[in-house]
Design a protein around this motif. Structure first.
Motif, PDB file in Angstrom:
ATOM      1  N   TRP A 141       0.838  -1.191   0.000  1.00  0.00           N
ATOM      2  CA  TRP A 141       0.000   0.000   0.000  1.00  0.00           C
ATOM      3  C   TRP A 141       0.877   1.247   0.000  1.00  0.00           C
ATOM      4  O   TRP A 141       1.947   1.254   0.589  1.00  0.00           O
ATOM      5  CB  TRP A 141      -0.888   0.013   1.242  1.00  0.00           C
ATOM      6  N   SER A 142       0.392   2.312  -0.624  1.00  0.00           N
ATOM      7  CA  SER A 142       1.102   3.586  -0.662  1.00  0.00           C
ATOM      8  C   SER A 142       0.212   4.688  -0.110  1.00  0.00           C
ATOM      9  O   SER A 142      -1.012   4.623  -0.209  1.00  0.00           O
ATOM     10  CB  SER A 142       1.477   3.956  -2.099  1.00  0.00           C
ATOM     11  N   GLY A 143       0.866   5.692   0.453  1.00  0.00           N
ATOM     12  CA  GLY A 143       0.139   6.849   0.951  1.00  0.00           C
ATOM     13  C   GLY A 143       1.059   8.042   1.025  1.00  0.00           C
ATOM     14  O   GLY A 143       2.274   7.938   0.815  1.00  0.00           O
ATOM     15  N   SER A 144       0.475   9.183   1.339  1.00  0.00           N
ATOM     16  CA  SER A 144       1.263  10.399   1.487  1.00  0.00           C
ATOM     17  C   SER A 144       0.487  11.412   2.319  1.00  0.00           C
ATOM     18  O   SER A 144      -0.734  11.300   2.469  1.00  0.00           O
ATOM     19  CB  SER A 144       1.606  10.992   0.113  1.00  0.00           C
ATOM     20  N   GLU A 145       1.219  12.370   2.844  1.00  0.00           N
ATOM     21  CA  GLU A 145       0.616  13.491   3.563  1.00  0.00           C
ATOM     22  C   GLU A 145       1.593  14.640   3.578  1.00  0.00           C
ATOM     23  O   GLU A 145       2.793  14.450   3.391  1.00  0.00           O
ATOM     24  CB  GLU A 145       0.183  13.086   4.977  1.00  0.00           C
ATOM     25  N   LYS A 146       1.069  15.844   3.802  1.00  0.00           N
ATOM     26  CA  LYS A 146       1.925  17.025   3.876  1.00  0.00           C
ATOM     27  C   LYS A 146       1.436  17.908   5.016  1.00  0.00           C
ATOM     28  O   LYS A 146       0.230  18.125   5.162  1.00  0.00           O
ATOM     29  CB  LYS A 146       1.877  17.807   2.558  1.00  0.00           C
ATOM     30  N   ASP A 147       2.379  18.371   5.810  1.00  0.00           N
ATOM     31  CA  ASP A 147       2.122  19.325   6.894  1.00  0.00           C
ATOM     32  C   ASP A 147       1.260  18.786   8.038  1.00  0.00           C
ATOM     33  O   ASP A 147       0.907  19.555   8.928  1.00  0.00           O
ATOM     34  CB  ASP A 147       1.478  20.615   6.359  1.00  0.00           C
ATOM     35  N   GLN A 148       0.922  17.517   8.035  1.00  0.00           N
ATOM     36  CA  GLN A 148       0.091  17.003   9.130  1.00  0.00           C
ATOM     37  C   GLN A 148       0.929  16.660  10.351  1.00  0.00           C
ATOM     38  O   GLN A 148       0.497  16.882  11.476  1.00  0.00           O
ATOM     39  CB  GLN A 148      -0.702  15.771   8.685  1.00  0.00           C
ATOM     40  N   GLN A 149       2.102  16.105  10.132  1.00  0.00           N
ATOM     41  CA  GLN A 149       2.957  15.745  11.259  1.00  0.00           C
ATOM     42  C   GLN A 149       3.821  16.945  11.665  1.00  0.00           C
ATOM     43  O   GLN A 149       3.862  17.310  12.827  1.00  0.00           O
ATOM     44  CB  GLN A 149       3.830  14.549  10.902  1.00  0.00           C
ATOM     45  N   ILE A 150       4.492  17.534  10.690  1.00  0.00           N
ATOM     46  CA  ILE A 150       5.350  18.700  10.936  1.00  0.00           C
ATOM     47  C   ILE A 150       5.140  19.678   9.790  1.00  0.00           C
ATOM     48  O   ILE A 150       5.156  19.287   8.623  1.00  0.00           O
ATOM     49  CB  ILE A 150       6.844  18.276  10.989  1.00  0.00           C
ATOM     50  N   ASP A 151       4.954  20.964  10.129  1.00  0.00           N
ATOM     51  CA  ASP A 151       4.799  21.982   9.083  1.00  0.00           C
ATOM     52  C   ASP A 151       6.004  21.965   8.147  1.00  0.00           C
ATOM     53  O   ASP A 151       7.147  21.886   8.597  1.00  0.00           O
ATOM     54  CB  ASP A 151       4.668  23.376   9.706  1.00  0.00           C
ATOM     55  N   GLY A 152       5.725  22.012   6.848  1.00  0.00           N
ATOM     56  CA  GLY A 152       6.792  22.050   5.861  1.00  0.00           C
ATOM     57  C   GLY A 152       7.369  20.699   5.483  1.00  0.00           C
ATOM     58  O   GLY A 152       8.279  20.623   4.672  1.00  0.00           O
ATOM     59  N   VAL A 153       6.841  19.633   6.060  1.00  0.00           N
ATOM     60  CA  VAL A 153       7.346  18.289   5.763  1.00  0.00           C
ATOM     61  C   VAL A 153       6.280  17.513   4.994  1.00  0.00           C
ATOM     62  O   VAL A 153       5.123  17.442   5.402  1.00  0.00           O
ATOM     63  CB  VAL A 153       7.711  17.521   7.058  1.00  0.00           C
ATOM     64  N   SER A 154       6.714  16.936   3.869  1.00  0.00           N
ATOM     65  CA  SER A 154       5.839  16.012   3.153  1.00  0.00           C
ATOM     66  C   SER A 154       6.389  14.603   3.363  1.00  0.00           C
ATOM     67  O   SER A 154       7.597  14.412   3.502  1.00  0.00           O
ATOM     68  CB  SER A 154       5.740  16.352   1.667  1.00  0.00           C
ATOM     69  N   LYS A 155       5.490  13.669   3.419  1.00  0.00           N
ATOM     70  CA  LYS A 155       5.864  12.287   3.720  1.00  0.00           C
ATOM     71  C   LYS A 155       5.142  11.368   2.744  1.00  0.00           C
ATOM     72  O   LYS A 155       3.952  11.529   2.499  1.00  0.00           O
ATOM     73  CB  LYS A 155       5.467  11.990   5.169  1.00  0.00           C
ATOM     74  N   LYS A 156       5.884  10.416   2.201  1.00  0.00           N
ATOM     75  CA  LYS A 156       5.325   9.369   1.344  1.00  0.00           C
ATOM     76  C   LYS A 156       5.753   8.038   1.928  1.00  0.00           C
ATOM     77  O   LYS A 156       6.821   7.940   2.542  1.00  0.00           O
ATOM     78  CB  LYS A 156       5.837   9.485  -0.087  1.00  0.00           C
ATOM     79  N   TRP A 157       4.932   7.022   1.724  1.00  0.00           N
ATOM     80  CA  TRP A 157       5.302   5.710   2.253  1.00  0.00           C
ATOM     81  C   TRP A 157       4.748   4.586   1.396  1.00  0.00           C
ATOM     82  O   TRP A 157       3.784   4.746   0.661  1.00  0.00           O
ATOM     83  CB  TRP A 157       4.807   5.544   3.690  1.00  0.00           C
ATOM     84  N   ASP A 158       5.430   3.470   1.502  1.00  0.00           N
ATOM     85  CA  ASP A 158       4.957   2.188   0.981  1.00  0.00           C
ATOM     86  C   ASP A 158       4.955   1.252   2.177  1.00  0.00           C
ATOM     87  O   ASP A 158       5.962   1.135   2.875  1.00  0.00           O
ATOM     88  CB  ASP A 158       5.905   1.628  -0.094  1.00  0.00           C
TER      89      ASP A 158
END
Length: 143
Positions: free
Chosen positions: A42-59
């Motif tokens: 599975w893949s996903g992503s988010e931006k600014d939810q954990q830390i402002d200015g940080v985007s995160k993608k994952w598998d």
């Protein structure tokens, strides 16, 4: 005769429903339950939810034996960092549990299967700080 046919149809439909529900869940040797609909890559992503200015993608690879491998890519100010986490996952009711070997902590999410290729998660209790108390994301099936 019509009553017998209706009764027979009802029994067949109940059996089909019972079989389809039972194939969704597996109980592991340790007693924990796995929702087979969540097994896969599975893949996903988010931006600014954990830390402002940080985007995160994952598998995330969720295996049928209750183990997982989670590959993250973090990007901040044009810099990228990759990390990998491993652990165990299981479900109880509509809650998804994710035990991380590296931290020794368990994150808890409610989850709902939107369709065979998408699952929505909402944080209940997670080990990392968030900007947002209602952290939500959707995983999309890759395999």
């Amino acid at each position: 005769m019509k009553k017998i046919l209706n009764w027979g149809l009802l029994v067949v439909l109940m059996m089909i429903f019972a079989i389809s529900c039972s194939t969704q869940m597996t109980t592991l040797e340790n007693g924990k339950k796995i929702d087979n609909r969540l097994v896969g890559v599975w893949s996903g992503s988010e931006k600014d939810q954990q830390i402002d200015g940080v985007s995160k993608k994952w598998d995330m690879t969720r295996n049928a034996d209750g183990t997982f491998i989670l590959d993250f890519v973090f990007t901040q100010n044009g810099r990228t960092q990759e990390t990998q986490e491993t652990g165990n996952w299981w479900i109880e009711g509509n809650k998804f549990y994710e035990y991380h070997e590296e931290s020794g902590k368990t994150d808890v999410y409610t989850y709902s299967v939107l369709n065979e290729n998408q699952i929505k998660f909402k944080s209940q209790s997670i080990s990392v700080g968030m900007n947002n108390d209602s952290y939500e994301f959707t995983d999309t099936r890759r395999k």
